[in-house]
Design a protein around this motif. Structure first.
Motif, PDB file in Angstrom:
ATOM      1  N   UNK A 141      39.352  45.242  83.484  1.00  0.00           N
ATOM      2  CA  UNK A 141      40.343  46.048  82.875  1.00  0.00           C
ATOM      3  C   UNK A 141      40.156  46.059  81.466  1.00  0.00           C
ATOM      4  N   UNK A 142      39.850  44.793  80.793  1.00  0.00           N
ATOM      5  CA  UNK A 142      39.758  44.519  79.286  1.00  0.00           C
ATOM      6  C   UNK A 142      38.517  45.517  78.968  1.00  0.00           C
ATOM      7  N   UNK A 143      37.482  45.374  79.830  1.00  0.00           N
ATOM      8  CA  UNK A 143      36.464  46.314  79.484  1.00  0.00           C
ATOM      9  C   UNK A 143      36.503  47.947  79.419  1.00  0.00           C
ATOM     10  N   UNK A 144      37.453  48.032  80.476  1.00  0.00           N
ATOM     11  CA  UNK A 144      37.697  49.469  80.598  1.00  0.00           C
ATOM     12  C   UNK A 144      38.627  49.953  79.421  1.00  0.00           C
ATOM     13  N   UNK A 145      39.493  49.060  78.754  1.00  0.00           N
ATOM     14  CA  UNK A 145      40.381  49.125  77.634  1.00  0.00           C
ATOM     15  C   UNK A 145      39.429  49.382  76.620  1.00  0.00           C
ATOM     16  N   UNK A 146      38.073  48.769  76.372  1.00  0.00           N
ATOM     17  CA  UNK A 146      37.285  48.850  75.320  1.00  0.00           C
ATOM     18  C   UNK A 146      36.684  50.179  75.358  1.00  0.00           C
ATOM     19  N   UNK A 147      36.202  50.571  76.599  1.00  0.00           N
ATOM     20  CA  UNK A 147      35.438  51.782  76.771  1.00  0.00           C
ATOM     21  C   UNK A 147      36.544  53.012  76.283  1.00  0.00           C
ATOM     22  N   UNK A 148      37.713  52.821  76.844  1.00  0.00           N
ATOM     23  CA  UNK A 148      38.685  53.790  76.240  1.00  0.00           C
ATOM     24  C   UNK A 148      39.013  53.916  74.659  1.00  0.00           C
ATOM     25  N   UNK A 149      38.866  52.728  73.877  1.00  0.00           N
ATOM     26  CA  UNK A 149      38.982  52.673  72.622  1.00  0.00           C
ATOM     27  C   UNK A 149      37.849  53.399  71.825  1.00  0.00           C
ATOM     28  N   UNK A 150      36.310  53.089  72.675  1.00  0.00           N
ATOM     29  CA  UNK A 150      35.235  53.598  72.084  1.00  0.00           C
ATOM     30  C   UNK A 150      35.157  55.148  71.968  1.00  0.00           C
ATOM     31  N   UNK A 185      30.024  56.192  69.302  1.00  0.00           N
ATOM     32  CA  UNK A 185      31.130  56.497  70.505  1.00  0.00           C
ATOM     33  C   UNK A 185      30.494  56.544  71.913  1.00  0.00           C
ATOM     34  N   UNK A 186      29.569  57.507  71.778  1.00  0.00           N
ATOM     35  CA  UNK A 186      28.846  58.130  73.281  1.00  0.00           C
ATOM     36  C   UNK A 186      28.235  56.830  73.491  1.00  0.00           C
ATOM     37  N   UNK A 187      27.291  55.866  72.589  1.00  0.00           N
ATOM     38  CA  UNK A 187      26.524  54.784  73.112  1.00  0.00           C
ATOM     39  C   UNK A 187      27.497  53.862  73.453  1.00  0.00           C
ATOM     40  N   UNK A 188      28.429  53.569  72.722  1.00  0.00           N
ATOM     41  CA  UNK A 188      29.056  52.290  73.269  1.00  0.00           C
ATOM     42  C   UNK A 188      30.134  52.432  74.266  1.00  0.00           C
ATOM     43  N   UNK A 189      30.599  53.830  74.409  1.00  0.00           N
ATOM     44  CA  UNK A 189      31.453  54.308  75.694  1.00  0.00           C
ATOM     45  C   UNK A 189      30.507  54.054  76.956  1.00  0.00           C
ATOM     46  N   UNK A 190      29.360  54.487  76.946  1.00  0.00           N
ATOM     47  CA  UNK A 190      28.652  54.358  78.048  1.00  0.00           C
ATOM     48  C   UNK A 190      28.171  52.990  78.333  1.00  0.00           C
ATOM     49  N   UNK A 191      27.801  52.226  77.118  1.00  0.00           N
ATOM     50  CA  UNK A 191      27.481  50.778  77.332  1.00  0.00           C
ATOM     51  C   UNK A 191      28.672  49.967  77.949  1.00  0.00           C
ATOM     52  N   UNK A 192      29.961  50.009  77.660  1.00  0.00           N
ATOM     53  CA  UNK A 192      30.815  49.167  78.194  1.00  0.00           C
ATOM     54  C   UNK A 192      31.410  49.658  79.602  1.00  0.00           C
ATOM     55  N   UNK A 193      31.137  51.218  79.864  1.00  0.00           N
ATOM     56  CA  UNK A 193      31.339  51.618  81.306  1.00  0.00           C
ATOM     57  C   UNK A 193      30.237  50.944  82.120  1.00  0.00           C
ATOM     58  N   UNK A 194      29.070  50.764  81.554  1.00  0.00           N
ATOM     59  CA  UNK A 194      27.996  50.034  82.313  1.00  0.00           C
ATOM     60  C   UNK A 194      28.526  48.581  82.554  1.00  0.00           C
ATOM     61  N   UNK A 195      28.999  47.896  81.455  1.00  0.00           N
ATOM     62  CA  UNK A 195      29.519  46.620  81.608  1.00  0.00           C
ATOM     63  C   UNK A 195      30.721  46.169  82.709  1.00  0.00           C
ATOM     64  N   UNK A 196      31.733  47.372  82.707  1.00  0.00           N
ATOM     65  CA  UNK A 196      32.573  47.304  83.568  1.00  0.00           C
ATOM     66  C   UNK A 196      32.065  47.632  85.187  1.00  0.00           C
ATOM     67  N   UNK A 197      31.265  48.388  85.257  1.00  0.00           N
ATOM     68  CA  UNK A 197      30.673  48.824  86.562  1.00  0.00           C
ATOM     69  C   UNK A 197      29.991  47.452  86.866  1.00  0.00           C
ATOM     70  N   UNK A 198      29.263  46.918  86.056  1.00  0.00           N
ATOM     71  CA  UNK A 198      28.432  45.433  86.474  1.00  0.00           C
ATOM     72  C   UNK A 198      29.389  44.636  86.928  1.00  0.00           C
ATOM     73  N   UNK A 199      30.363  44.114  86.191  1.00  0.00           N
ATOM     74  CA  UNK A 199      31.474  43.120  86.527  1.00  0.00           C
ATOM     75  C   UNK A 199      32.143  43.468  88.003  1.00  0.00           C
ATOM     76  N   UNK A 200      32.495  44.946  88.151  1.00  0.00           N
ATOM     77  CA  UNK A 200      33.131  45.234  89.355  1.00  0.00           C
ATOM     78  C   UNK A 200      31.990  45.011  90.720  1.00  0.00           C
TER      79      UNK A 200
END
Length: 397
Positions: A56-65, A341-356
């Motif tokens: 959830x923390x990483x998803x929030x970061x992706x939303x902020x990005x 924004x595009x780069x980091x949003x995708x990066x942390x969506x990837x991080x959230x997916x990896x964690x999940x």
């Protein structure tokens, strides 16, 4: 107050502040990882519920990005940064006082949204630095960011051991207040590069994404390697809590120190990206991660195996992020925040997916499932590199 102009240079003291504040802010995303076992016990949560704190923390970061960072092309960066740091201070305090897991989830999401400050600093370094210093200065700011990403685990591991997980988040509150004061005192005036409404600003982000296939490829490749890196950290506390380790959060912090040393060393090679090329750096990063996961699978019950795996998987991820992020920002220099924004949003969506995915693997198969998830993400990154190389070669022919 001094005003920065594109390509005219940035004072060294401002770069130092951006590096330090960026690292301390992004650390908010990672304080919880070594503390998940303690948070689970204190809040009466299951392993899956505790693991969701990181997701959830990483998803929030992706939303902020996605929603906040583009505003840096349109609005005052000082106001955006000040608002984010102020809200982050309130939310970390809320986590420290949280009576149940649901409050932690909500506050963690908002903390994630407000921890995007370093992703405003990195494009600043690229936009306002003198042309010959752009890659070097971006690497310097990124080194602070990477120190925060990995150093957070070290600090929270030891603070959690001595003061408890709530004490860690109260300390984070004090850090955010100090960062707010430093930022407001030192940040200069910077002219926006976009004129128009917020709706048109967000529409331009979509247009950049659709028009530039290179940005899409760079962003996805970095996201896959970041997902691979997050796999090893998302379940590390659970893995070390079991035999043969039976270790506490302090040991998780010690392993985080090993990863920090490797990743910070990797950040120093950013100046070599123009010489060797983004493609070579990306392939090297993917191969390092494959080796890391082989070691984690075969020697994951030994500290030496975990240390080697952590260092290699973190270095591999940073090689990909440094090279691919610089490529994205250079693709559209007039819209660096939107490209970031595009780069980091995708990066942390990837991080959230990896964690999940790693949490699912841990729940059903244990450490072997975590290693399998990380290995798959690294293989996908290399497959994308092969596709990009083939497409580039075909285009040249």
């Amino acid at each position: 107050m001094k005003q920065l102009e594109p390509n005219k240079g940035i004072p060294a003291c401002l770069l130092l502040m951006m590096s330090a504040v960026g690292g301390l802010t992004v650390a908010n995303l990672y304080y919880n990882q070594p503390l998940l076992e303690e948070m689970k016990a204190a809040l009466g949560a299951t392993e899956v519920e505790a693991g969701l704190i990181t997701v959830i923390t990483q998803l929030g970061y992706a939303a902020g990005l996605l929603l906040v960072v583009p505003l840096a092309d349109k609005c005052s960066r000082r106001k955006i940064i000040g608002t984010c740091l102020g809200i982050a201070a309130v939310m970390t305090a809320a986590i420290g006082m949280a009576p149940n897991i649901h409050v932690v989830w909500l506050a963690s999401f908002v903390v994630g949204v407000c921890s995007v400050v370093p992703q405003i600093f990195v494009p600043m370094a690229g936009l306002f630095s003198a042309p010959q210093n752009k890659s070097r200065n971006m690497g310097f700011v990124l080194s602070g960011l990477l120190t925060g990403v990995l150093g957070a685990r070290v600090v929270s591991g030891y603070v959690g051991l001595w003061l408890g997980w709530r004490g860690m988040f109260f300390i984070a509150t004090a850090i955010m207040v100090a960062c707010l004061a430093a930022s407001l005192a030192m940040l200069p005036v910077m002219k926006p590069t976009f004129q128009g409404s917020y709706g048109s600003l967000m529409k331009s982000v979509v247009q950049i994404f659709m028009r530039h296939s290179t940005i899409r490829h760079y962003s996805l490749r970095a996201a896959l390697t970041f997902a691979s890196m997050m796999c090893i950290w998302s379940c590390m506390a659970f893995h070390l809590a079991l035999p043969p380790f039976s270790a506490d959060s302090g040991m998780v912090g010690m392993l985080g120190l090993c990863g920090m040393a490797g990743a910070v060393a990797a950040s120093g090679v950013g100046k070599y990206v123009p010489r060797f090329g983004i493609q070579r750096f990306s392939v090297c990063g993917g191969v390092l991660q494959l080796v890391a996961w082989a070691i984690a699978l075969w020697w994951g019950n030994l500290y030496v195996g975990l240390i080697l795996a952590i260092v290699l998987v973190d270095v591999g991820s940073q090689c990909n992020q440094l090279s691919n992020q610089s490529g994205c920002l250079h693709e559209v220099p007039e819209a660096t925040n939107r490209a970031n924004t595009i780069f980091m949003t995708m990066l942390f969506m990837g991080g959230s997916l990896g964690t999940f995915v790693a949490n699912i693997g841990w729940t059903h198969v244990g450490w072997t499932g975590v290693c399998g998830a990380g290995l798959c993400f690294a293989l996908l990154s290399l497959a994308l590199s092969a596709y990009c190389w083939h497409a580039s070669h075909r285009q040249q022919v």
